[in-house]
Write an enzyme that holds these catalytic residues in place. Structure first.
Site, mmCIF file in Angstrom:
data_model
loop_
_atom_site.group_PDB
_atom_site.id
_atom_site.type_symbol
_atom_site.label_atom_id
_atom_site.label_comp_id
_atom_site.label_asym_id
_atom_site.label_seq_id
_atom_site.Cartn_x
_atom_site.Cartn_y
_atom_site.Cartn_z
ATOM 1 N N ASN A 6 29.184 36.674 34.255
ATOM 2 C CA ASN A 6 28.634 37.306 35.412
ATOM 3 C C ASN A 6 27.628 38.099 34.781
ATOM 4 O O ASN A 6 27.574 39.066 34.173
ATOM 5 C CB ASN A 6 30.220 38.255 35.642
ATOM 6 C CG ASN A 6 29.883 39.188 36.857
ATOM 7 O OD1 ASN A 6 28.926 39.885 36.841
ATOM 8 N ND2 ASN A 6 30.833 39.464 37.728
ATOM 9 N N HIS A 9 25.424 43.272 36.192
ATOM 10 C CA HIS A 9 24.991 44.465 35.512
ATOM 11 C C HIS A 9 23.612 44.333 35.468
ATOM 12 O O HIS A 9 22.864 45.234 35.117
ATOM 13 C CB HIS A 9 25.603 44.705 34.289
ATOM 14 C CG HIS A 9 27.065 45.177 34.657
ATOM 15 N ND1 HIS A 9 27.534 45.906 35.394
ATOM 16 C CD2 HIS A 9 28.230 45.078 33.738
ATOM 17 C CE1 HIS A 9 28.729 46.035 35.351
ATOM 18 N NE2 HIS A 9 29.292 45.529 34.375
ATOM 19 N N HIS A 49 28.190 38.763 42.248
ATOM 20 C CA HIS A 49 28.956 39.461 43.371
ATOM 21 C C HIS A 49 28.036 40.133 44.308
ATOM 22 O O HIS A 49 27.247 41.048 44.013
ATOM 23 C CB HIS A 49 29.853 40.649 42.614
ATOM 24 C CG HIS A 49 30.900 41.163 43.472
ATOM 25 N ND1 HIS A 49 31.707 42.071 43.124
ATOM 26 C CD2 HIS A 49 30.969 41.186 44.992
ATOM 27 C CE1 HIS A 49 32.670 42.532 44.376
ATOM 28 N NE2 HIS A 49 32.078 41.994 45.131
ATOM 29 N N ARG A 51 28.058 42.434 47.036
ATOM 30 C CA ARG A 51 28.766 43.228 47.623
ATOM 31 C C ARG A 51 28.523 43.725 49.043
ATOM 32 O O ARG A 51 27.122 43.627 49.273
ATOM 33 C CB ARG A 51 28.897 44.772 46.936
ATOM 34 C CG ARG A 51 29.499 44.335 45.303
ATOM 35 C CD ARG A 51 29.616 45.655 44.774
ATOM 36 N NE ARG A 51 30.656 46.513 45.456
ATOM 37 C CZ ARG A 51 32.044 46.694 44.888
ATOM 38 N NH1 ARG A 51 32.162 46.150 43.563
ATOM 39 N NH2 ARG A 51 32.790 47.697 45.638
ATOM 40 N N ARG A 55 25.246 47.103 46.341
ATOM 41 C CA ARG A 55 25.041 48.157 45.535
ATOM 42 C C ARG A 55 24.183 47.556 44.206
ATOM 43 O O ARG A 55 23.512 48.005 43.459
ATOM 44 C CB ARG A 55 26.010 49.039 44.943
ATOM 45 C CG ARG A 55 26.926 48.267 44.177
ATOM 46 C CD ARG A 55 28.045 49.255 43.712
ATOM 47 N NE ARG A 55 28.875 49.699 44.623
ATOM 48 C CZ ARG A 55 30.113 50.125 44.545
ATOM 49 N NH1 ARG A 55 30.786 49.871 43.457
ATOM 50 N NH2 ARG A 55 31.102 50.296 45.314
ATOM 51 N N GLU A 76 31.463 35.849 44.322
ATOM 52 C CA GLU A 76 32.316 36.626 44.475
ATOM 53 C C GLU A 76 32.132 37.592 45.664
ATOM 54 O O GLU A 76 30.650 38.074 45.720
ATOM 55 C CB GLU A 76 32.690 37.631 43.184
ATOM 56 C CG GLU A 76 33.053 37.155 41.953
ATOM 57 C CD GLU A 76 33.085 37.967 40.847
ATOM 58 O OE1 GLU A 76 32.823 39.426 41.099
ATOM 59 O OE2 GLU A 76 33.256 37.679 39.741
ATOM 60 N N THR A 107 48.265 47.471 43.864
ATOM 61 C CA THR A 107 48.299 48.725 42.896
ATOM 62 C C THR A 107 47.787 48.539 41.723
ATOM 63 O O THR A 107 47.036 49.572 41.119
ATOM 64 C CB THR A 107 50.081 48.970 42.693
ATOM 65 O OG1 THR A 107 50.548 47.819 42.265
ATOM 66 C CG2 THR A 107 50.875 49.784 44.016
ATOM 67 N N GLU A 157 42.127 33.568 40.230
ATOM 68 C CA GLU A 157 41.740 34.156 38.818
ATOM 69 C C GLU A 157 42.451 35.383 38.705
ATOM 70 O O GLU A 157 42.618 36.273 39.343
ATOM 71 C CB GLU A 157 40.106 34.719 39.201
ATOM 72 C CG GLU A 157 39.632 35.241 37.697
ATOM 73 C CD GLU A 157 38.002 35.522 37.773
ATOM 74 O OE1 GLU A 157 37.427 34.811 38.359
ATOM 75 O OE2 GLU A 157 37.586 36.651 37.426
ATOM 76 N N HIS A 196 38.103 39.933 34.073
ATOM 77 C CA HIS A 196 37.901 41.514 33.934
ATOM 78 C C HIS A 196 38.367 41.897 32.827
ATOM 79 O O HIS A 196 39.465 41.532 32.287
ATOM 80 C CB HIS A 196 38.554 42.185 35.018
ATOM 81 C CG HIS A 196 38.118 43.484 35.262
ATOM 82 N ND1 HIS A 196 37.212 43.776 36.242
ATOM 83 C CD2 HIS A 196 38.515 44.681 34.573
ATOM 84 C CE1 HIS A 196 36.911 45.046 35.977
ATOM 85 N NE2 HIS A 196 37.601 45.677 35.110
#
Ligand code: PXP
Length: 246
Positions: A6, A9, A49, A51, A55, A76, A107, A157, A196
């Site tokens: 991924n 970043h 990803h 978004r 961002r 993603e 949650t 995933e 993650h």
């Protein structure tokens, strides 16, 4: 075991300076160069990803990686009509549906597939009819695993965030939950991925989770790449993964 790298970043860092001047001649670092470096290090696929708020990754980043990088692309995205339209035109090999808004999040942080089954079924069906295999990013929870199989996704995933952020008895409990969810997913015919917070240091415990065929890893690789460069960081991770029998 496949490693999906991924590279979000890399775009996060670029946006920190150039978000308002993306057409400028001097933007850096390059997402495309990062994808190439990850490929050289042995990445089996590239994950990014896009978004809703753009961002970090931009549409043009995803399009450039799709066009230039001969590895499977895993997009993603949030399960929205606008993102669906984007994915249908991009035609990535894989789409991982992830939560972006508070009301879509369970949650623990995975996508609430059971709570949005009808809406998600239509999106999964449209994507898979267009040639993109779909996974659902979910908590290791039997209700969410069953709902993912029920709406026709081919893969899940499992969210390893809670596992990664815990230690001791809690870590053991999270590992057991991941293992149970993986067993159930596999028994329902789903391919099982994890992502993650995965780091070289938690691979020994993650190794206790059966049926995993792909790990999606970002943060630790980019963090390590600051000191080593991305190609060695990915190579190190590939070697670490390969030192276990999965
Ligand atoms: N998988 C999914 C669905 C993600 O959204 C992310 C990024 O949070 C990752 C994997 C990679 O996680 P990390 O950056 O912590 O390695």
């Amino acid at each position: 075991m496949h490693l999906g790298v991924n590279i979000d970043h890399v775009a996060t860092l670029r946006q920190a300076r150039y978000a308002t001047m993306l057409d400028s001649h001097n933007t850096e670092p390059s997402v495309l160069e990062a994808a190439k470096a990850a490929m050289e290090g042995g990445a089996d696929s590239i994950t990014l990803h896009v978004r809703e708020d753009r961002r970090h990754m931009q549409d043009a980043d995803a399009q450039a990686v799709r066009r230039e990088i001969p590895l499977p692309l895993n997009l993603e995205m949030g399960a929205t009509p606008a993102m669906l339209e984007f994915a249908l035109s991009l035609k990535p090999d894989y789409v991982c549906l992830v939560p972006e808004r508070r009301e879509e999040i369970t949650t623990e942080g995975g996508l609430d597939v059971a709570g949005k089954a009808d809406e998600l079924r239509a999106i999964v069906s449209a994507l898979q009819a267009n040639g993109s295999k779909v996974s659902m990013f979910i908590d290791p929870d039997s209700v969410q695993v069953e709902a993912s199989a029920d709406i026709g996704a081919l893969m899940v995933e499992l969210h390893t965030g809670k596992f990664a952020n815990s230690l001791g008895a809690e870590r053991a409990e999270e590992t057991a939950r991941l293992a149970a969810a993986a067993e159930l997913a596999h028994s329902l015919g789903l391919e099982v991925h994890a992502g993650h917070g995965i780091q070289i240091s938690n691979l020994p415990e993650l190794n206790a989770v059966p049926h995993l065929t792909e790990l999606n890893i970002g943060h630790t690789l980019i963090a390590r790449a600051i000191f080593t460069g991305l190609t060695p960081a990915v190579r190190e991770m590939k070697e670490a993964i390969a030192s276990y029998k999965w």
